[in-house]
Design an enzyme around this catalytic site. Structure first.
Site, PDB file in Angstrom:
ATOM      1  N   LYS A 136      34.340   7.577  28.689  1.00 36.72           N
ATOM      2  CA  LYS A 136      34.261   6.181  29.147  1.00 36.72           C
ATOM      3  C   LYS A 136      35.295   5.901  30.246  1.00 36.72           C
ATOM      4  O   LYS A 136      35.000   5.277  31.264  1.00 36.72           O
ATOM      5  CB  LYS A 136      34.481   5.295  27.906  1.00 36.72           C
ATOM      6  CG  LYS A 136      34.607   3.820  28.118  1.00 36.72           C
ATOM      7  CD  LYS A 136      36.006   3.260  28.065  1.00 36.72           C
ATOM      8  CE  LYS A 136      36.880   3.576  26.910  1.00 36.72           C
ATOM      9  NZ  LYS A 136      38.208   2.986  26.962  1.00 36.72           N
ATOM     10  N   LYS A 174      46.171   2.535  34.412  1.00 37.96           N
ATOM     11  CA  LYS A 174      45.671   3.312  33.262  1.00 37.96           C
ATOM     12  C   LYS A 174      44.595   4.314  33.720  1.00 37.96           C
ATOM     13  O   LYS A 174      44.545   5.452  33.236  1.00 37.96           O
ATOM     14  CB  LYS A 174      45.125   2.354  32.200  1.00 37.96           C
ATOM     15  CG  LYS A 174      44.442   3.023  31.027  1.00 37.96           C
ATOM     16  CD  LYS A 174      45.369   3.841  30.146  1.00 37.96           C
ATOM     17  CE  LYS A 174      44.555   4.616  29.116  1.00 37.96           C
ATOM     18  NZ  LYS A 174      45.348   5.290  28.113  1.00 37.96           N
TER      19      LYS A 174
HETATM   20  P1  NAP Z   1      38.774   3.179  17.864  1.00 41.94           P
HETATM   21  O1  NAP Z   1      39.571   3.851  16.826  1.00 41.94           O
HETATM   22  O2  NAP Z   1      37.333   3.554  18.070  1.00 41.94           O
HETATM   23  O3  NAP Z   1      38.910   1.607  17.594  1.00 41.94           O
HETATM   24  C1  NAP Z   1      38.246   0.643  18.331  1.00 41.94           C
HETATM   25  C2  NAP Z   1      38.122  -0.563  17.437  1.00 41.94           C
HETATM   26  O4  NAP Z   1      37.536  -1.629  18.174  1.00 41.94           O
HETATM   27  C3  NAP Z   1      37.213  -0.305  16.222  1.00 41.94           C
HETATM   28  O5  NAP Z   1      37.874  -0.716  15.047  1.00 41.94           O
HETATM   29  C4  NAP Z   1      35.999  -1.167  16.537  1.00 41.94           C
HETATM   30  O6  NAP Z   1      35.392  -1.699  15.390  1.00 41.94           O
HETATM   31  C5  NAP Z   1      36.629  -2.282  17.331  1.00 41.94           C
HETATM   32  N1  NAP Z   1      35.631  -2.990  18.125  1.00 41.94           N
HETATM   33  C6  NAP Z   1      34.836  -2.485  19.087  1.00 41.94           C
HETATM   34  N2  NAP Z   1      34.065  -3.460  19.584  1.00 41.94           N
HETATM   35  C7  NAP Z   1      34.399  -4.592  18.913  1.00 41.94           C
HETATM   36  C8  NAP Z   1      33.938  -5.922  18.966  1.00 41.94           C
HETATM   37  N3  NAP Z   1      32.978  -6.278  19.822  1.00 41.94           N
HETATM   38  N4  NAP Z   1      34.484  -6.828  18.122  1.00 41.94           N
HETATM   39  C9  NAP Z   1      35.472  -6.466  17.258  1.00 41.94           C
HETATM   40  N5  NAP Z   1      35.939  -5.216  17.148  1.00 41.94           N
HETATM   41  C10 NAP Z   1      35.395  -4.291  17.976  1.00 41.94           C
HETATM   42  O7  NAP Z   1      39.441   3.338  19.308  1.00 41.94           O
HETATM   43  P2  NAP Z   1      40.996   3.423  19.671  1.00 41.94           P
HETATM   44  O8  NAP Z   1      41.354   4.866  19.812  1.00 41.94           O
HETATM   45  O9  NAP Z   1      41.779   2.538  18.794  1.00 41.94           O
HETATM   46  O10 NAP Z   1      40.939   2.832  21.159  1.00 41.94           O
HETATM   47  C11 NAP Z   1      40.956   1.428  21.437  1.00 41.94           C
HETATM   48  C12 NAP Z   1      41.217   1.261  22.936  1.00 41.94           C
HETATM   49  O11 NAP Z   1      42.495   1.831  23.256  1.00 41.94           O
HETATM   50  C13 NAP Z   1      40.178   1.959  23.819  1.00 41.94           C
HETATM   51  O12 NAP Z   1      39.918   1.200  24.973  1.00 41.94           O
HETATM   52  C14 NAP Z   1      40.859   3.271  24.175  1.00 41.94           C
HETATM   53  O13 NAP Z   1      40.368   3.801  25.385  1.00 41.94           O
HETATM   54  C15 NAP Z   1      42.316   2.831  24.268  1.00 41.94           C
HETATM   55  N6  NAP Z   1      43.324   3.886  24.032  1.00 41.94           N
HETATM   56  C16 NAP Z   1      43.216   4.763  23.008  1.00 41.94           C
HETATM   57  C17 NAP Z   1      44.203   5.749  22.841  1.00 41.94           C
HETATM   58  C18 NAP Z   1      44.119   6.777  21.725  1.00 41.94           C
HETATM   59  O14 NAP Z   1      44.871   7.777  21.791  1.00 41.94           O
HETATM   60  N7  NAP Z   1      43.295   6.604  20.715  1.00 41.94           N
HETATM   61  C19 NAP Z   1      45.278   5.818  23.702  1.00 41.94           C
HETATM   62  C20 NAP Z   1      45.390   4.882  24.712  1.00 41.94           C
HETATM   63  C21 NAP Z   1      44.407   3.915  24.885  1.00 41.94           C
HETATM   64  P3  NAP Z   1      34.550  -0.761  14.350  1.00 41.94           P
HETATM   65  O15 NAP Z   1      35.638  -0.086  13.532  1.00 41.94           O
HETATM   66  O16 NAP Z   1      33.735  -1.721  13.587  1.00 41.94           O
HETATM   67  O17 NAP Z   1      33.763   0.208  15.213  1.00 41.94           O
END
Ligand code: NAP
Length: 294
Positions: A240, A172
């Site tokens: 990040k 990744k």
């Molecule tokens: P996001 O929309 O910011 O969602 C992250 C979620 O994790 C939020 O709902 C957050 O809660 C929750 N969270 C964080 N810390 C937590 C904890 N300690 N306990 C429980 N829940 C927690 O981010 P995302 O885009 O979905 O990305 C998630 C992961 O996938 C990341 O590592 C990112 O790098 C990866 N990713 C993302 C994409 C993309 O296109 N978005 C693509 C590939 C990979 P809150 O809502 O309360 O903040």
């Protein structure tokens, strides 16, 4: 067969991934930090849990998709973390993008409780998560991979067992270098076209069919042209990911000048308050440097 599945982290990616597991007919226990993130899953028939520990007490296999390494640490090792609820023979699959080194530590802590771990970060963005077409790159043992495979197939298409613990996260990190450096190149090319008085939309169209054509030119190039910087993939998450790459390269004594350059541009986006925008907003940094703002 209906399985007992847990899902923790219900953001842009986690919510549709968990919904696809529910649609595949599995019983689902979910945990998010806020009731609002759990609501769409509860509406779809999932059971909400107050902690990761409670999820682990109910599920045979638990998926995680949270933001960063310290978040996964809290979910697995924290006060009410998974290690306090997992049963021997269960499995934990971390689909977040985090440090490969930390991943190996988490796998060892779970192993001590008799639970298997896989790292299984994804690529394909929100659209891939919704349409269950994600690329999934997996690290961990072959038996755990075989067990998790049917669930991966409910969330993705290109599913590759890359190697042992951490290998999925290394793959990744490689993905994020290619994506970041390509977004930088597309940003520079479209700004160059505009400053030369040539329509950047026509340039994108012309480039799409040749060697410069790519998914990034298609998707992120379009976002740049439309000035549509709604995430997608947030710039702060891309920052990040490049920090993970640069820290690992530092430890290895490995030069990665392209990744280091884009990391600086992501720092600049964060500093100007644009961290919540899609990382296609790197084009704004390029424009600002030359007084070419739109
Ligand atoms: P996001 O929309 O910011 O969602 C992250 C979620 O994790 C939020 O709902 C957050 O809660 C929750 N969270 C964080 N810390 C937590 C904890 N300690 N306990 C429980 N829940 C927690 O981010 P995302 O885009 O979905 O990305 C998630 C992961 O996938 C990341 O590592 C990112 O790098 C990866 N990713 C993302 C994409 C993309 O296109 N978005 C693509 C590939 C990979 P809150 O809502 O309360 O903040």
């Amino acid at each position: 067969m209906t399985s007992k599945i847990g899902f923790i982290g219900l953001g842009i990616m986690g919510r549709p991934m968990a919904l696809n597991l529910k649609k595949a007919g599995h019983a689902l226990w979910v945990h998010g930090r806020r009731a609002a993130t759990m609501a769409p899953l509860v509406e779809a028939g999932a059971t909400s849990c107050a902690s990761p520990k409670e999820v682990a007490q109910n599920a045979d296999i638990v998926f995680i998709c949270v933001s960063d390494t310290p978040d996964v640490e809290q979910v697995i090792l924290g006060e009410n973390g998974l290690v306090h609820g997992v049963r021997p023979g269960s499995a934990v699959v971390d689909m977040s993008t985090i440090s490969p080194t930390a991943t190996r530590t988490f796998a060892a802590a779970l192993k001590a409780r008799g639970a298997d771990m896989l790292d299984a970060p994804v690529s394909g963005g929100e659209v891939g998560a919704i349409n269950a077409t994600l690329s999934i790159m997996v690290g961990g043992g072959p038996a755990a991979f075989a067990r998790a495979r049917p669930y991966f197939e409910a969330m993705g298409k290109n599913i590759v067992h890359v190697g042992d613990h951490g290998a999925g996260q290394v793959a990744k990190a490689c993905n994020q270098v290619v994506v970041a450096v390509t977004i930088e190149a597309v940003s520079e090319a479209l700004t160059f076209a505009r400053r030369n008085g040539v329509d950047p939309a026509k340039v994108r169209e012309a480039l799409m069919g040749g060697f410069a054509g790519s998914k990034i030119l298609e998707v992120h190039g379009k976002r740049m042209l439309d000035r549509d910087f709604r995430p997608g993939f947030k710039a702060r998450l891309h920052q990040k990911d490049l920090k993970i790459v640069i820290d690992a390269a530092h430890q290895l004594g490995l030069a990665m000048p392209g990744a280091a350059l884009v990391a600086q541009h992501l720092n600049a986006l964060m500093g100007s308050g644009d961290g919540e925008l899609d990382s296609a907003a790197i084009v704004k940094v390029i424009e600002r440097m030359s007084g070419a703002e739109k």
